[in-house]
Design a protein around this motif. Structure first.
Motif, PDB file in Angstrom:
ATOM      1  N   GLU A  20      -0.914 -10.264   9.345  1.00  0.00           N
ATOM      2  CA  GLU A  20      -1.237 -11.158   8.223  1.00  0.00           C
ATOM      3  C   GLU A  20      -0.349 -10.827   7.053  1.00  0.00           C
ATOM      4  O   GLU A  20       0.011  -9.664   6.832  1.00  0.00           O
ATOM      5  CB  GLU A  20      -2.719 -10.938   7.879  1.00  0.00           C
ATOM      6  CG  GLU A  20      -3.141 -11.374   6.501  1.00  0.00           C
ATOM      7  CD  GLU A  20      -2.937 -10.308   5.428  1.00  0.00           C
ATOM      8  OE1 GLU A  20      -2.837 -10.684   4.256  1.00  0.00           O
ATOM      9  OE2 GLU A  20      -2.843  -9.109   5.780  1.00  0.00           O
ATOM     10  N   ARG A  21       0.020 -11.878   6.299  1.00  0.00           N
ATOM     11  CA  ARG A  21       0.680 -11.708   5.006  1.00  0.00           C
ATOM     12  C   ARG A  21       0.106 -12.750   4.056  1.00  0.00           C
ATOM     13  O   ARG A  21       0.005 -13.930   4.433  1.00  0.00           O
ATOM     14  CB  ARG A  21       2.202 -11.880   5.098  1.00  0.00           C
ATOM     15  CG  ARG A  21       2.947 -10.732   5.774  1.00  0.00           C
ATOM     16  CD  ARG A  21       2.842  -9.403   5.021  1.00  0.00           C
ATOM     17  NE  ARG A  21       3.531  -8.327   5.713  1.00  0.00           N
ATOM     18  CZ  ARG A  21       2.986  -7.520   6.640  1.00  0.00           C
ATOM     19  NH1 ARG A  21       1.723  -7.700   7.001  1.00  0.00           N
ATOM     20  NH2 ARG A  21       3.706  -6.564   7.196  1.00  0.00           N
ATOM     21  N   GLY A  22      -0.256 -12.314   2.846  1.00  0.00           N
ATOM     22  CA  GLY A  22      -0.801 -13.239   1.854  1.00  0.00           C
ATOM     23  C   GLY A  22      -2.074 -13.933   2.320  1.00  0.00           C
ATOM     24  O   GLY A  22      -2.371 -15.044   1.896  1.00  0.00           O
ATOM     25  N   GLY A  23      -2.842 -13.250   3.174  1.00  0.00           N
ATOM     26  CA  GLY A  23      -4.121 -13.805   3.622  1.00  0.00           C
ATOM     27  C   GLY A  23      -4.000 -14.700   4.854  1.00  0.00           C
ATOM     28  O   GLY A  23      -5.000 -15.095   5.448  1.00  0.00           O
ATOM     29  N   GLU A  24      -2.771 -15.022   5.277  1.00  0.00           N
ATOM     30  CA  GLU A  24      -2.609 -15.925   6.418  1.00  0.00           C
ATOM     31  C   GLU A  24      -1.926 -15.241   7.606  1.00  0.00           C
ATOM     32  O   GLU A  24      -1.153 -14.304   7.426  1.00  0.00           O
ATOM     33  CB  GLU A  24      -1.807 -17.148   5.981  1.00  0.00           C
ATOM     34  CG  GLU A  24      -2.509 -17.879   4.832  1.00  0.00           C
ATOM     35  CD  GLU A  24      -2.022 -19.291   4.626  1.00  0.00           C
ATOM     36  OE1 GLU A  24      -2.431 -20.170   5.410  1.00  0.00           O
ATOM     37  OE2 GLU A  24      -1.247 -19.515   3.691  1.00  0.00           O
ATOM     38  N   LYS A  25      -2.228 -15.735   8.795  1.00  0.00           N
ATOM     39  CA  LYS A  25      -1.619 -15.219  10.013  1.00  0.00           C
ATOM     40  C   LYS A  25      -0.103 -15.345   9.902  1.00  0.00           C
ATOM     41  O   LYS A  25       0.406 -16.360   9.430  1.00  0.00           O
ATOM     42  CB  LYS A  25      -2.127 -16.033  11.212  1.00  0.00           C
ATOM     43  CG  LYS A  25      -1.655 -15.531  12.560  1.00  0.00           C
ATOM     44  CD  LYS A  25      -2.331 -16.297  13.686  1.00  0.00           C
ATOM     45  CE  LYS A  25      -1.537 -17.526  14.106  1.00  0.00           C
ATOM     46  NZ  LYS A  25      -0.181 -17.257  14.642  1.00  0.00           N
ATOM     47  N   ILE A  26       0.609 -14.295  10.320  1.00  0.00           N
ATOM     48  CA  ILE A  26       2.068 -14.403  10.377  1.00  0.00           C
ATOM     49  C   ILE A  26       2.388 -15.400  11.487  1.00  0.00           C
ATOM     50  O   ILE A  26       1.897 -15.255  12.619  1.00  0.00           O
ATOM     51  CB  ILE A  26       2.712 -13.023  10.667  1.00  0.00           C
ATOM     52  CG1 ILE A  26       2.316 -12.002   9.577  1.00  0.00           C
ATOM     53  CG2 ILE A  26       4.233 -13.147  10.740  1.00  0.00           C
ATOM     54  CD1 ILE A  26       2.811 -10.587   9.822  1.00  0.00           C
ATOM     55  N   PRO A  27       3.173 -16.460  11.169  1.00  0.00           N
ATOM     56  CA  PRO A  27       3.317 -17.596  12.104  1.00  0.00           C
ATOM     57  C   PRO A  27       3.616 -17.204  13.556  1.00  0.00           C
ATOM     58  O   PRO A  27       2.950 -17.695  14.465  1.00  0.00           O
ATOM     59  CB  PRO A  27       4.458 -18.404  11.488  1.00  0.00           C
ATOM     60  CG  PRO A  27       4.355 -18.125  10.028  1.00  0.00           C
ATOM     61  CD  PRO A  27       3.918 -16.692   9.916  1.00  0.00           C
ATOM     62  N   GLU A  28       4.569 -16.301  13.784  1.00  0.00           N
ATOM     63  CA  GLU A  28       4.939 -16.015  15.177  1.00  0.00           C
ATOM     64  C   GLU A  28       3.992 -15.015  15.865  1.00  0.00           C
ATOM     65  O   GLU A  28       4.218 -14.680  17.036  1.00  0.00           O
ATOM     66  CB  GLU A  28       6.399 -15.526  15.243  1.00  0.00           C
ATOM     67  CG  GLU A  28       6.691 -14.232  14.521  1.00  0.00           C
ATOM     68  CD  GLU A  28       7.132 -14.422  13.052  1.00  0.00           C
ATOM     69  OE1 GLU A  28       6.599 -15.357  12.417  1.00  0.00           O
ATOM     70  OE2 GLU A  28       7.974 -13.649  12.568  1.00  0.00           O
TER      71      GLU A  28
END
Lengths: 238, 238
Positions: B68-76
């Motif tokens: 996670e980064r910034g509260g969101e799943k890292i896309p890949e």
């Protein structure tokens, strides 16, 4: 309106204070003592960082002199940092007081160097200082002095009591950072026993060990005074 | 026994942690997620600071990968940092999980570099981790991750709930620093509504804005699990 809280003044980043209305808290005891001295009739209190500078400055302007280091009166000083030395003020023989303390005067210096306006906060004047800060219309920074570079429970508590007052009178809920929310809810926790909050911190315990119990009792009086001291040209006045 | 609290891990002075039993809190969400993943059957969770390092390491040891980064799943990445992705664990296809997050994995790295032993704390396992830390016989350092170098309400709250449990079982009252006392009394304030404490912080509000309300509900479950995860050779296990 934004409300931010600086937990330890000497670690503040100037950007956190710049342009804000700052309220400084050194609840045990500098800001409580300044508030008490002004309520007792002093016209100007000069917060000075160094003891030598305080001695020389008080001599030059012919002011009363008070100072503390490590919780105790500086030996050669006529007054220490107990608010009770300045109340009820019957024996006051001067309109000006020069005060140097371990943490509080430094915190006031830091805040007033950067803030748009700097108020002196304590439990004694929580409501009045909340109103005065709100009236500036600016965002607010709560600057806690801390003790020797460490976080102090009683300063967070003082900030929390001012915040509770502020929330009570503001048109809308201020946007608070997490430390402000913590301070606020901690004040709610101690609302019926503010003295307990002062007793439980390390600095409070140290002062009790030095026989200063009555100082804590004095400083725990919520809204004892309706005054909002502010820094003006290097001194604090009403 | 001494209990100290570090409010923001990246600002910790190593001397505050050295030789202590550390308990790390990133309540929203890394330490709650690690606790949940281990309760769900994972054997090892590897906290990794950098995303690139996590991808490469997970490939090398053939582990599941979450980030996670910034509260969101890292896309890949196949998994984000929501504890709900790992519960109840029916679909778990691996024994090892590599996790990288914005604040929590860094805090675990810092604590485990200096502490004598490092535990993973959250509301989910407050009682179990308090007992495990007490059993070490060492002084305790509560290490709050914070959010992007700033103090986080929910981490102080997590530390406070562990402290309440600790005080309940310790033979004598620990000697607490002022931040620990604040944490403890803040937890008392929120004791009947822990979710409110998670909702009121900035990071909680941000996660709610991202639609992660259920994560907060999950992380607010006090003593959901009776496990005390600890760091061991670079991974977290029971």
């Amino acid at each position: 309106m934004l409300v931010n809280l600086v937990p330890v003044a000497v670690e503040a980043n100037p950007g956190e204070i710049e342009g804000f209305a700052a309220i400084v808290f050194d609840v045990l005891r500098a800001t409580s003592t300044i508030t008490t001295a002004l309520a007792a009739g002093y016209q100007k209190v000069y917060p000075v960082v160094e003891a030598e500078e305080a001695i020389e400055f008080a001599r030059r302007i012919e002011a009363a002199l008070a100072g503390e280091r490590g919780g105790e009166k500086i030996p050669e000083f006529p007054h220490g940092n107990s608010p009770l030395e300045f109340w009820p003020g019957n024996n006051r023989d001067n309109d000006s007081l020069v005060l140097t303390t371990s943490n509080g005067t430094k915190a006031i210096r830091i805040a007033s160097t950067h803030a748009a306006k700097t108020f002196i906060g304590s439990l004694l004047n929580a409501g009045a200082v909340a109103r005065a800060a709100l009236q500036t219309g600016w965002d607010i920074c709560l600057v806690c002095a801390g003790t020797e570079g460490k976080f102090s429970l009683e300063d967070l508590l003082g900030a929390g009591f001012v915040l509770l007052e502020l929330i009570g009178i503001a048109d809308s809920l201020p946007q608070m950072d997490d430390l402000s929310v913590a301070a606020c809810n901690l004040a709610s926790y101690y609302i019926n026993a503010p003295l307990k909050g002062l007793d439980e911190g390390r600095h409070g315990k140290k002062l009790i060990g030095l026989g200063r119990d009555m100082d804590l009792e004095w400083c725990a009086q919520l809204n004892r005074f309706e005054i909002a001291p502010a820094v003006n040209n290097g001194y604090v006045c009403l």
